[in-house]
Design a protein around this motif. Structure first.
Motif, PDB file in Angstrom:
ATOM      1  N   TRP A 186     -54.049  22.488  32.851  1.00  0.00           N
ATOM      2  CA  TRP A 186     -53.754  21.413  33.802  1.00  0.00           C
ATOM      3  C   TRP A 186     -53.353  21.934  35.184  1.00  0.00           C
ATOM      4  O   TRP A 186     -53.615  21.283  36.198  1.00  0.00           O
ATOM      5  N   TRP A 187     -52.703  23.082  35.264  1.00  0.00           N
ATOM      6  CA  TRP A 187     -52.148  23.643  36.493  1.00  0.00           C
ATOM      7  C   TRP A 187     -53.230  24.266  37.373  1.00  0.00           C
ATOM      8  O   TRP A 187     -52.968  24.574  38.545  1.00  0.00           O
ATOM      9  N   ASP A 188     -54.408  24.496  36.835  1.00  0.00           N
ATOM     10  CA  ASP A 188     -55.399  25.371  37.475  1.00  0.00           C
ATOM     11  C   ASP A 188     -56.055  24.686  38.674  1.00  0.00           C
ATOM     12  O   ASP A 188     -56.688  23.648  38.526  1.00  0.00           O
ATOM     13  N   PRO A 189     -55.930  25.285  39.879  1.00  0.00           N
ATOM     14  CA  PRO A 189     -56.564  24.672  41.056  1.00  0.00           C
ATOM     15  C   PRO A 189     -58.078  24.556  40.903  1.00  0.00           C
ATOM     16  O   PRO A 189     -58.714  23.778  41.609  1.00  0.00           O
ATOM     17  N   ILE A 232     -48.262  16.179  32.822  1.00  0.00           N
ATOM     18  CA  ILE A 232     -49.715  16.267  32.992  1.00  0.00           C
ATOM     19  C   ILE A 232     -50.366  14.893  33.121  1.00  0.00           C
ATOM     20  O   ILE A 232     -50.065  13.986  32.351  1.00  0.00           O
TER      21      ILE A 232
ATOM     22  N   LYS B 116     -47.247  12.571  38.526  1.00  0.00           N
ATOM     23  CA  LYS B 116     -48.127  13.496  37.821  1.00  0.00           C
ATOM     24  C   LYS B 116     -49.347  13.802  38.678  1.00  0.00           C
ATOM     25  O   LYS B 116     -50.334  14.331  38.189  1.00  0.00           O
ATOM     26  N   LEU B 118     -51.015  15.910  40.740  1.00  0.00           N
ATOM     27  CA  LEU B 118     -51.030  17.296  41.206  1.00  0.00           C
ATOM     28  C   LEU B 118     -51.893  17.474  42.462  1.00  0.00           C
ATOM     29  O   LEU B 118     -51.465  18.151  43.412  1.00  0.00           O
ATOM     30  N   ARG B 122     -50.469  18.935  46.032  1.00  0.00           N
ATOM     31  CA  ARG B 122     -51.071  20.087  46.710  1.00  0.00           C
ATOM     32  C   ARG B 122     -51.485  19.736  48.138  1.00  0.00           C
ATOM     33  O   ARG B 122     -51.398  20.570  49.045  1.00  0.00           O
ATOM     34  N   CYS B 153     -45.521  25.413  37.726  1.00  0.00           N
ATOM     35  CA  CYS B 153     -46.298  24.427  38.480  1.00  0.00           C
ATOM     36  C   CYS B 153     -45.615  23.063  38.521  1.00  0.00           C
ATOM     37  O   CYS B 153     -45.584  22.404  39.552  1.00  0.00           O
ATOM     38  N   SER B 160     -50.314  28.012  42.579  1.00  0.00           N
ATOM     39  CA  SER B 160     -50.274  28.708  41.299  1.00  0.00           C
ATOM     40  C   SER B 160     -51.074  29.996  41.249  1.00  0.00           C
ATOM     41  O   SER B 160     -50.926  30.771  40.305  1.00  0.00           O
TER      42      SER B 160
END
Lengths: 290, 290
Positions: A186-189, A232, B116, B118, B122, B153, B160
């Protein structure tokens, strides 16, 4: 004793219980629980299968009409004895075939004890998968490489990103693909791009879900939560895999002491509620999400 | 009362103590400790600076002849009040300039409470850095974006990976660069390529080191160890940054309760021993490592 597929309850057509979620249940209890809850898919761990015996386990799920959505797990290519690992992995392929599932999930192993040579460990993984892939294909089983969250790089899996897993699957060929697990990616750009890439290559062999809870517990293995309880945006990831063409199961795999201490029936009630609330719409409607 | 640079001990020419490593020391104690140990660089945290007062802190390090290698930290762009964060970040730039360091490290913030989203977080980070960068440049300060390990994260930094940090620095311009911290980047399959990319762009503004200890403690913030005590091949990463053209300081930043409970003098002895054993060669000889 029906051999027909168990009829899933409405909205749960693609929900699968991974048996790690109901750790205290025997396989027979998990199968009965799924049937009662209207869950038509089950992901099996090898320890639960071993307890029931391979033939007995296969009969249990077949007679209940459940689909075995995956077998967990092969892998661990980075240990001291590559031949041992290779033999155990071929056994895992055999077990997957006997259980009637086409998907064997690979957790690839961390750094060997005492080593800090991460590139070498990653080469061992590539070699191990490449050696196993033709055997798996010959037995009708697809290898599914699971990238684990980078916090597990030292001790559990040197495969840390979806992009890296796709590269490994590409190199191995023979139908090898990847697992998309919300907790790990989930964190991955790059996640949006890499899910699309995996989907375009027909490489998404499994989709697993659970949530990211804070604070992380010591050793971090058990920090997973029910869908919706954490950080998430799981519907977003479900839409991304759907948009990428994935039409398979959504397997719920939660490692969490509190969940394990909860009666299985109650856990399955939570699973089905959350599935309807967070996932059913994404599964049914793969239209672009914004 | 010398204003000349403090003479580092042989082999320690590029070693810098980040004051987070000796958490119980006041700034005056840390400065005296560095001088006694032959360490010529010091990385400052704003809380230690505030305790000593900005002018007093600047005088302390200047009179000891130490180089302030960085100020930690600005950032936290994802909170509820962007204007507040922007003001605090401009203050951090002012403090960096007053302390005589050209490097302000940015820890960019996690998901906003209750969110949530993300991608939105960013975008807030990108906007925040872009707004701050011209102000920093005008004050002679380079912003250094620190990618944090993906396990942070949700709660500390939505930046990250090194690749993502370089993209952000590219977008912000005005001399913005990145921090390469071994603890945060060692797992990344892209690390070799991204360090080279950052180096080629002149974007490596800081190199921080510490090691990855297992098992991770609860909340995982304090799992860092002395160089050599964990899973990371730190000499390899030091060679990679050297090969990429980095000739700056090697700052040791360790968050670890046991290290904090150790007398500072003893911690600095360990730092200097480990620096000579693991890092001095890599710093002096940037020839290709294989």
């Amino acid at each position: 004793m029906s051999q027909a597929a168990s009829a899933p309850a409405p909205g749960l057509e693609r929900l699968s219980l991974n048996t790690a979620t109901t750790k205290r249940w025997t396989l027979a209890e998990a199968v009965a629980g799924c049937t009662a809850a209207g869950i038509a898919g089950i992901g099996l761990w090898r320890d639960r299968v071993a307890e029931a015996g391979l033939d007995g386990a296969a009969r249990l799920v077949r007679e209940a009409g459940l689909t075995v959505t995956s077998l967990c797990r092969g892998g661990f290519f980075t240990g001291p004895d590559a031949a041992d690992a290779a033999e155990d992995n071929r056994r895992a392929v055999d077990e997957a075939a006997a259980l009637g599932t086409d998907t064997l999930i690979l957790v690839c192993g961390g750094l060997p004890t005492g080593s800090k040579d991460l590139p070498a460990a990653r080469r061992s993984v590539a070699d191990g998968i490449a050696a196993l892939a033709p055997y798996a294909e010959a037995h009708g089983v697809r290898l599914a490489i699971e990238p684990l969250h980078p916090m597990f790089c030292a001790d559990r899996a040197v495969v840390s990103t979806l992009g890296q897993a796709i590269d490994l699957a590409d190199e191995a060929g023979h139908g090898t693909g990847v697992v998309v697990d919300t907790y790990h990616v989930w964190w991955d750009p790059e996640v949006e791009r890499q899910i699309a890439r995996a989907g375009a290559a027909g490489m998404i062999h499994a989709f697993q879900v659970c949530d990211w809870l804070l604070p992380l517990p010591a050793d971090v293995l058990l920090g997973r939560g029910h869908v919706g309880d954490g950080a998430i945006d799981i519907p977003r990831l479900a839409r991304l895999v759907a948009e990428a063409g994935y039409q398979g199961w959504t397997e719920v795999e939660i490692f969490n002491q509190e969940v394990w201490d909860t009666p299985g029936e109650k856990t399955l009630r939570t699973l089905t509620e959350r599935h309807r609330a967070y996932l059913a719409a994404a599964e049914k409607d793969p239209s672009p999400w914004r």
